[in-house]
Structure formats: structure tokens, C-alpha cells
Design an enzyme around this catalytic site. Structure first.
Site, short mmCIF file in Angstrom:
data_model
loop_
_atom_site.label_atom_id
_atom_site.label_comp_id
_atom_site.label_asym_id
_atom_site.label_seq_id
_atom_site.Cartn_x
_atom_site.Cartn_y
_atom_site.Cartn_z
N LYS A 1 0.85 -1.19 0.00
CA LYS A 1 0.00 0.00 0.00
C LYS A 1 0.88 1.24 0.00
O LYS A 1 1.81 1.36 0.80
CB LYS A 1 -0.91 0.01 1.23
CG LYS A 1 -1.86 1.20 1.26
CD LYS A 1 -2.88 1.04 2.36
CE LYS A 1 -2.43 1.59 3.68
NZ LYS A 1 -2.35 3.06 3.76
N ASP B 1 -3.51 4.41 -1.58
CA ASP B 1 -4.45 4.84 -0.53
C ASP B 1 -4.36 6.34 -0.31
O ASP B 1 -3.73 6.80 0.63
CB ASP B 1 -4.10 4.06 0.76
CG ASP B 1 -5.05 4.37 1.90
OD1 ASP B 1 -6.17 4.84 1.65
OD2 ASP B 1 -4.66 4.14 3.06
N LYS C 1 -7.20 8.25 -0.37
CA LYS C 1 -8.48 8.64 0.28
C LYS C 1 -9.08 9.89 -0.36
O LYS C 1 -9.21 10.95 0.28
CB LYS C 1 -8.27 8.82 1.78
CG LYS C 1 -7.80 7.56 2.49
CD LYS C 1 -7.77 7.76 3.99
CE LYS C 1 -7.36 6.52 4.76
NZ LYS C 1 -5.94 6.12 4.64
N ASP D 1 -13.46 14.89 -2.65
CA ASP D 1 -13.55 16.19 -3.33
C ASP D 1 -14.87 16.19 -4.10
O ASP D 1 -15.68 15.28 -3.94
CB ASP D 1 -12.32 16.34 -4.27
CG ASP D 1 -11.92 17.80 -4.47
OD1 ASP D 1 -12.81 18.64 -4.72
OD2 ASP D 1 -10.72 18.10 -4.39
N THR E 1 -9.64 4.22 11.60
CA THR E 1 -9.46 3.38 12.79
C THR E 1 -8.79 4.15 13.93
O THR E 1 -8.73 3.65 15.05
CB THR E 1 -8.64 2.12 12.46
OG1 THR E 1 -7.53 2.52 11.66
CG2 THR E 1 -9.45 1.10 11.73
N ARG F 1 3.24 -0.55 10.56
CA ARG F 1 4.37 -0.52 11.49
C ARG F 1 4.78 -1.87 12.07
O ARG F 1 5.99 -2.09 12.24
CB ARG F 1 4.08 0.51 12.60
CG ARG F 1 4.18 1.94 12.06
CD ARG F 1 3.51 2.95 12.96
NE ARG F 1 2.06 2.85 12.88
CZ ARG F 1 1.22 3.66 13.53
NH1 ARG F 1 1.70 4.61 14.30
NH2 ARG F 1 -0.08 3.52 13.40
O1 C5P Z 1 1.14 1.23 10.89
P1 C5P Z 1 -0.29 0.77 10.85
O2 C5P Z 1 -0.42 -0.74 10.80
O3 C5P Z 1 -1.13 1.41 11.93
O4 C5P Z 1 -0.80 1.32 9.45
C1 C5P Z 1 -2.16 1.26 9.07
C2 C5P Z 1 -2.31 1.79 7.68
O5 C5P Z 1 -3.69 1.74 7.34
C3 C5P Z 1 -1.87 3.24 7.51
O6 C5P Z 1 -1.27 3.33 6.22
C4 C5P Z 1 -3.16 4.04 7.56
O7 C5P Z 1 -3.10 5.20 6.76
C5 C5P Z 1 -4.15 3.03 6.97
N1 C5P Z 1 -5.56 3.22 7.36
C6 C5P Z 1 -5.99 3.23 8.67
N2 C5P Z 1 -7.31 3.40 8.95
C7 C5P Z 1 -8.21 3.54 7.97
C8 C5P Z 1 -7.79 3.51 6.63
C9 C5P Z 1 -6.44 3.34 6.37
O8 C5P Z 1 -5.18 3.06 9.58
N3 C5P Z 1 -9.50 3.64 8.27
#
Ligand code: C5P
Length: 246
Positions: free
Chosen positions: A41, A68, A70, A73, A127, A218
Site C-alpha cells: 500500500k 491509498d 483517500k 472532493d 481506525t 508498522r
Molecule cells: O502502521 P499501521 O499498521 O497502523 O498502518 C495502518 C495503515 O492503514 C496506515 O497506512 C493508515 O493510513 C491506513 N488506514 C488506517 N485506517 C483507515 C484507513 C487506512 O489506519 N481507516
């Protein structure tokens, strides 16, 4: 389900979020993950630092790329953004469900008219947001109710899938059936640092709850050995798939 077939299918169910700021770091991670992982991603951080070339490079290396950004607009602008993203070779794109039905339909129609149509996912509630954060932006209902409301609207507008947290995935699976693509970030293997995420689940719990794909950043990208961290999550996904099929 056979164990080797399950391991292969598990690869389609893990998306590694390459949330790093430089071409060099993205290339290093991609080199470590190639072979183990199929999906990566590219989010705002990497895209704004490296541009279209990084998306094109990852796609040329054989990764399926989830871009991603998002989009949120006016309908005409989002439709144009979908067309431009598809030209880069992105296979999966996100739009904010909060953009409303006209914006979502314009995005879906733009994608459907393309030769290699990317799939679209609507982001429901981030989230990192819980009830307190929703109240701060004037939404006085639970995160689950808001997710459901946005999900129904997005599917009715022609969007194929949704991004949601593991807390809502079971509800959405029941509501939308087996056909909906439900992509779940906020995944933390047992014992991993939570960071800024709020509504989290382990890989196994999210798969058992009905997630189609998991987005993991992460816990893989900041691990001492990203390939090993990814493989351990893939093993956990495969075990959960096998227990689901029993
Ligand atoms: O590092 P981590 O596992 O928290 O990364 C989660 C990824 O998912 C990030 O790239 C974040 O932008 C994305 N994301 C999210 N919540 C959402 C949509 C996408 O955490 N609702």
C-alpha cells in the site's frame, strides 16, 4: 482446504503499508518483502515524497499496488483522480465514503469505464477515531453505527468494498454478505505496539471476523526483520483461514 493452497491465498490477504518517506526506504522494504508478499500500500507519506514513479516501479516489480490517497472532493475531481491513478498501475484505490453518494457514484463510473479498472474501496471511519473523536466532528452516534450508515451508502453508490476496523467487520460481513471486499487496518499481532490506532485486532481475530484483506504497516515496516514479521502474520492468517474452513 489444503495447507499449501491456504498459504498462497493468505498472500492475497495481507497488504503491507509502505509508510516510509523516501524512495530508498521503500525500495529496501520492497526488496525484503518481494516473494513473501503480493500487496503493498502506498499512502500519502510515500506518494507525496516519491510520486507516480514509485507506484509504477512497485507495479512493474510485480506487486499489486493499493494506492491509498483517500479521495474526498467534488464528483468531477474525484472521477478524474480515479482515471489518473489507474494510469499509474494502481489496482486498488480509496475514496472517503463521507464524500457522499454523488461523489461515490462518479468514482465508481469513472473506474468502470477504464480498461484495467481499479477496484474502489470506501473508507468509512478511520481506525484512529473513536466515539469521542466522532463527537468532536458533530457525529453523535457510535463508530459502528456510523460505519454501517456509510457502508450502505457506498455500496448503493456502486463501490465494491470498504475499509473498516476489525470491530465492525463481523457486522458488515453479516449486513453485506460474502461478496463485499472488507479491508481492515488497525491490525496488531499480540504484543505489538498499538501506536495511534484505537480499534485494533490481531490478524487471526480479524480474519475470523470476516476480513477479506488486512492492512499492516508498522508491525512489519518497523520490525527488525520485516520479511520475518510479514511471514509470521501470513502464517497467522493461514491458520485462521484453516480454522474458519473447519
Ligand atoms: O502502521 P499501521 O499498521 O497502523 O498502518 C495502518 C495503515 O492503514 C496506515 O497506512 C493508515 O493510513 C491506513 N488506514 C488506517 N485506517 C483507515 C484507513 C487506512 O489506519 N481507516
Amino acid at each position: 482446504m489444503r495447507v499449501d493452497a491456504t498459504a498462497s491465498i493468505a498472500k492475497d490477504r495481507l497488504v503491507v503499508a509502505l509508510d516510509v518517506p523516501t524512495v530508498a526506504q521503500a525500495r529496501e522494504l520492497a526488496a525484503q518483502l518481494r516473494g513473501n508478499c503480493r500487496w503493498v500500500k502506498v499512502g500519502l507519506e510515500l506518494y507525496l515524497a516519491t510520486g507516480n514513479a514509485m507506484v509504477e516501479e512497485l507495479a512493474a516489480q510485480g506487486f499489486s499496488v493499493f494506492l491509498d490517497l483517500k479521495f474526498h472532493d467534488i464528483p468531477n475531481t474525484v472521477a478524474g483522480a480515479v482515471r489518473s491513478a489507474a494510469l499509474m498501475g494502481a489496482s486498488l484505490l480509496t475514496v472517503h465514503a463521507a464524500g457522499g453518494p454523488a461523489m461515490l457514484s462518479a468514482a465508481a463510473e469513472a473506474a468502470a469505464a477504464l480498461p484495467n479498472a481499479p477496484r474502489l474501496l470506501a473508507v468509512t471511519v478511520l481506525t484512529s477515531m473513536d466515539r469521542t473523536h466522532l463527537a468532536a466532528i458533530g457525529i453523535e452516534i457510535s463508530a459502528a453505527d456510523q460505519v454501517l450508515r456509510l457502508a450502505r451508502m457506498a455500496i448503493a453508490s456502486g463501490i465494491q468494498g470498504l475499509v473498516c476496523s476489525a470491530e465492525e467487520v463481523r457486522l458488515l460481513r453479516q449486513e453485506l454478505g460474502e461478496g463485499a471486499q472488507l479491508v481492515v487496518p488497525g491490525i496488531r499481532p499480540a504484543g505489538a505496539a498499538v501506536g495511534d490506532q484505537k480499534r485494533i485486532a490481531t490478524p487471526a481475530d480479524a480474519i475470523r471476523a470476516g476480513a477479506s484483506q488486512l492492512v499492516v504497516g508498522r508491525p512489519i515496516t518497523q520490525a527488525a526483520d520485516p520479511a520475518k514479521a510479514a511471514q509470521s502474520i501470513l502464517d497467522e492468517i493461514a491458520s485462521a483461514m484453516l480454522s474458519n474452513s473447519m
